[in-house]
Design a protein around this motif. Structure first.
Motif, PDB file in Angstrom:
ATOM      1  N   GLY A  13       0.816  -1.215   0.000  1.00 32.37           N
ATOM      2  CA  GLY A  13       0.000   0.000   0.000  1.00 32.37           C
ATOM      3  C   GLY A  13       0.844   1.257   0.000  1.00 32.37           C
ATOM      4  O   GLY A  13       0.522   2.233  -0.687  1.00 32.37           O
ATOM      5  N   THR A  14       1.945   1.241   0.751  1.00 29.93           N
ATOM      6  CA  THR A  14       2.838   2.396   0.761  1.00 29.93           C
ATOM      7  C   THR A  14       3.472   2.609  -0.601  1.00 29.93           C
ATOM      8  O   THR A  14       3.635   3.747  -1.053  1.00 29.93           O
ATOM      9  N   GLY A  15       3.836   1.514  -1.267  1.00 23.08           N
ATOM     10  CA  GLY A  15       4.366   1.633  -2.623  1.00 23.08           C
ATOM     11  C   GLY A  15       3.358   2.257  -3.571  1.00 23.08           C
ATOM     12  O   GLY A  15       3.715   3.096  -4.411  1.00 23.08           O
TER      13      GLY A  15
ATOM     14  N   ALA B 191       3.097   6.030  -2.725  1.00 22.21           N
ATOM     15  CA  ALA B 191       4.255   6.753  -3.239  1.00 22.21           C
ATOM     16  C   ALA B 191       4.196   6.870  -4.761  1.00 22.21           C
ATOM     17  O   ALA B 191       4.538   7.916  -5.332  1.00 22.21           O
ATOM     18  N   GLY B 192       3.728   5.807  -5.419  1.00 21.67           N
ATOM     19  CA  GLY B 192       3.558   5.876  -6.870  1.00 21.67           C
ATOM     20  C   GLY B 192       2.495   6.877  -7.263  1.00 21.67           C
ATOM     21  O   GLY B 192       2.651   7.617  -8.242  1.00 21.67           O
ATOM     22  N   GLY B 193       1.400   6.925  -6.484  1.00 26.48           N
ATOM     23  CA  GLY B 193       0.357   7.903  -6.755  1.00 26.48           C
ATOM     24  C   GLY B 193       0.836   9.325  -6.558  1.00 26.48           C
ATOM     25  O   GLY B 193       0.480  10.226  -7.320  1.00 26.48           O
TER      26      GLY B 193
ATOM     27  N   THR C  71       1.064   4.674 -10.758  1.00 26.19           N
ATOM     28  CA  THR C  71       0.557   4.310  -9.435  1.00 26.19           C
ATOM     29  C   THR C  71       0.601   2.808  -9.218  1.00 26.19           C
ATOM     30  O   THR C  71       1.098   2.324  -8.190  1.00 26.19           O
ATOM     31  N   ILE C  72       0.086   2.042 -10.177  1.00 22.79           N
ATOM     32  CA  ILE C  72       0.060   0.581 -10.048  1.00 22.79           C
ATOM     33  C   ILE C  72       1.473   0.015  -9.998  1.00 22.79           C
ATOM     34  O   ILE C  72       1.764  -0.933  -9.261  1.00 22.79           O
ATOM     35  N   ALA C  73       2.385   0.607 -10.772  1.00 24.57           N
ATOM     36  CA  ALA C  73       3.776   0.143 -10.745  1.00 24.57           C
ATOM     37  C   ALA C  73       4.388   0.293  -9.360  1.00 24.57           C
ATOM     38  O   ALA C  73       5.319  -0.431  -9.004  1.00 24.57           O
ATOM     39  N   GLY C  74       3.854   1.230  -8.564  1.00 23.57           N
ATOM     40  CA  GLY C  74       4.349   1.398  -7.206  1.00 23.57           C
ATOM     41  C   GLY C  74       4.199   0.154  -6.357  1.00 23.57           C
ATOM     42  O   GLY C  74       4.957  -0.042  -5.394  1.00 23.57           O
TER      43      GLY C  74
END
Length: 332
Positions: free
Chosen positions: A97-99, A102-104, A221-224
């Motif tokens: 979720g944090t990834g 951060a991607g968002g 975002t998804i890549a995060g």
């Protein structure tokens, strides 16, 4: 199929030669080869996931310098989330979720607000370093471990099986699956065609009815989540602890791997394995000491190899034409 083999005959020949050499070394030095190959793949796992983050971002038109920060934040959130909650599942969800968050953040600042992409990535890295250093508490331990998995039949294959599919954590298997899935999605699906169009010719993509801004935001975002998994691997699998700077520049190394892999997921996987093997060789040299080489020098081998290979490959590959360029609709 014949045309594909003809087009890729050089790559296939090199790959076959490397595979044969790997098996020769495996049987000739069976006392050290399995451990070296295992260490190489263990080092490469977070690099594969992080390189895929870069591939998806730049194929969409967004340069992601903040992979290091995404991994660091996810490693921190995952480890302390699991330590404080007493649940490994909570830690994994917190890291992934944090990834995503951060991607968002990177997607909104670079795509929606059109902030310079390099500066946005640097800001993310600085924020991650500051947060993880300020709130770090020592003495915390994980409530468990991420279970290892043996893939039936595949784990029984000599060398390849025991390296990639025998006794590996679920994150290691996800890294392999993610590289294959992202490759197939990029080059054999409608989403992949739209993503590559957004990264090469966003104006043409817009004319064809593709919402370039939304596509870039969603992709980055998804890549995060992959960056989140890479961070989780470092703090909850490879070491089961969190330390300041635990990522140790792997996010930047992943960007170099992405370039040397020509922005193609499977080639990035191969290049990550190459640098993992270089790291394993450096570790072996430090342990044996037969070459009387200072450990400080052998420890720099992966980074020296990165500079050499990147210098050779940089002039021979071309990234997505619109990567790093914000897109503004013509009617705005």
């Amino acid at each position: 199929m014949a045309a594909w083999f003809t087009k890729n005959r050089t790559t296939l020949a090199i790959g076959l030669a490397v595979l044969v050499a790997a098996y020769v070394f495996y049987y000739a030095k069976h006392d050290i080869a399995p451990s070296m190959y295992g260490a190489a793949w263990g080092y490469a796992i977070p690099l594969v996931l992080a390189a895929l983050v870069g591939v998806i971002g730049e194929r969409s038109g967004v340069v992601n310098i903040g992979i290091e920060g995404q991994m660091l934040l996810a490693a921190f959130a995952g480890f302390f989330g699991a330590a404080y909650s007493g649940s490994m599942i909570v830690g994994i969800l917190a890291g992934v979720g944090t990834g995503l968050i951060a991607g968002g953040f990177l997607a909104l600042t670079t795509v929606r607000w059109r902030m310079d992409q390099i500066i946005a990535g640097v800001v993310l890295n600085i924020i991650a370093t500051g947060i993880t250093s300020f709130y770090l508490k020592s003495g915390e331990i994980l409530p468990g471990v991420i279970p290892n998995v043996d893939v039936p039949y595949l784990s029984e294959i000599p060398l390849l099986g025991e390296t990639f599919f025998g006794g590996r954590s679920a994150i290691a298997l996800v890294a392999i699956a993610a590289a294959v899935i992202v490759h197939l999605a990029l080059f054999h699906t409608r989403w992949g065609l739209r993503t590559r169009a957004a990264g090469e010719y966003p104006s043409a993509a817009d004319t064809a009815g593709i919402n370039v801004e939304r596509l870039r935001i969603v992709n980055v975002t998804i890549a995060g989540s992959l960056a989140g998994l890479a961070g989780l691997y470092l703090s909850m699998d490879a070491s089961a602890s969190f330390e300041r700077g635990i990522t140790a520049g792997r996010g930047f190394l992943a960007l170099a791997i992405m370039i040397m892999g020509a922005w193609r997921p499977l080639r990035a996987l191969v290049m990550a394995l190459f640098f993992g093997f270089i790291n394993a060789v450096a570790s072996q040299l430090q342990q044996t000491g037969g070459f009387n080489v200072p450990p400080q020098l052998t420890g720099t081998l992966p980074y020296v190899a990165t500079l050499i290979v990147l210098a050779v490959a940089a002039g021979r590959v071309r990234g997505p034409a619109a990567a790093g360029q914000p897109y503004v609709k013509k009617d705005q």
